[in-house]
Design an enzyme around this catalytic site. Sequence first.
Site, PDB file in Angstrom:
ATOM      1  CD  GLU A  53      48.252   6.717  15.254  1.00 47.66           C
ATOM      2  OE1 GLU A  53      48.940   6.833  14.970  1.00 47.66           O
ATOM      3  OE2 GLU A  53      47.677   6.306  15.938  1.00 47.66           O
ATOM      4  CE  LYS A 142      52.867   5.872  19.659  1.00 45.66           C
ATOM      5  NZ  LYS A 142      52.683   6.096  18.587  1.00 45.66           N
TER       6      LYS A 142
END
Length: 226
Positions: A53, A142
Amino acid sequence: MTEPLPTGPAGSTTEVVDRVRETGAVAILRLREHGSDVAVGQALLRGGLVVMEVTLDHPDGVDSLRRLAAELPEPALVGAGTVTTVAQVTAAAEAGARFCVSPHTDPVVIAAALDAGLEPLPGAATPTEVAAARAAGARLIKLFPAGPLGLGYLRALRGPFHDVTFVPTGGIRHDEVDGWLRGGAVAVGLGSDLVPPRPGAADLSGIEERARTVARLVRVARTPED
């Protein structure tokens, strides 16, 4: 009976969800110096971490994302992080991202990611936010900030949300991965403890070694105990 999770448009994809599950970790590149970004990605790959990411909270983030998406070989899977606006979703998609990670739950951003063929990974810290993220179409959530909340919080949250695919992130060390996976996470997001914000050539061997440690701990966590 639990309703099936939404599949999203073609290309949003089960492949992203499956790759995150298989790898057990998301390497977060929150870089403040991007000159070694591809070399960092290569070191992570050598260490066994394929999901990366690149955060967009720096002006060079999109260009870095574009380089990693274009230059890293399979099985690398590159996405965008700290995505808070629809404009960032569009920029991430154009740069070659496969998923978008946000620090919060915003149904508008989640919808934009799905419409762009990207897998959304919104941040949530409360039951209300988890429920809102799922209702908006998120399949990966998340848990943020996971470190301060603690492993006990994840376990408690999984009581009513036992079928949610949580990716705890924020304040987790690379050598703590196995505990979180055993606690019910499908993967763990790892930031500056894994990749420093200003990596140089001298840091690459350490990044690779830490990645190898993470990959090993994922295997350990998933080995059935006798």
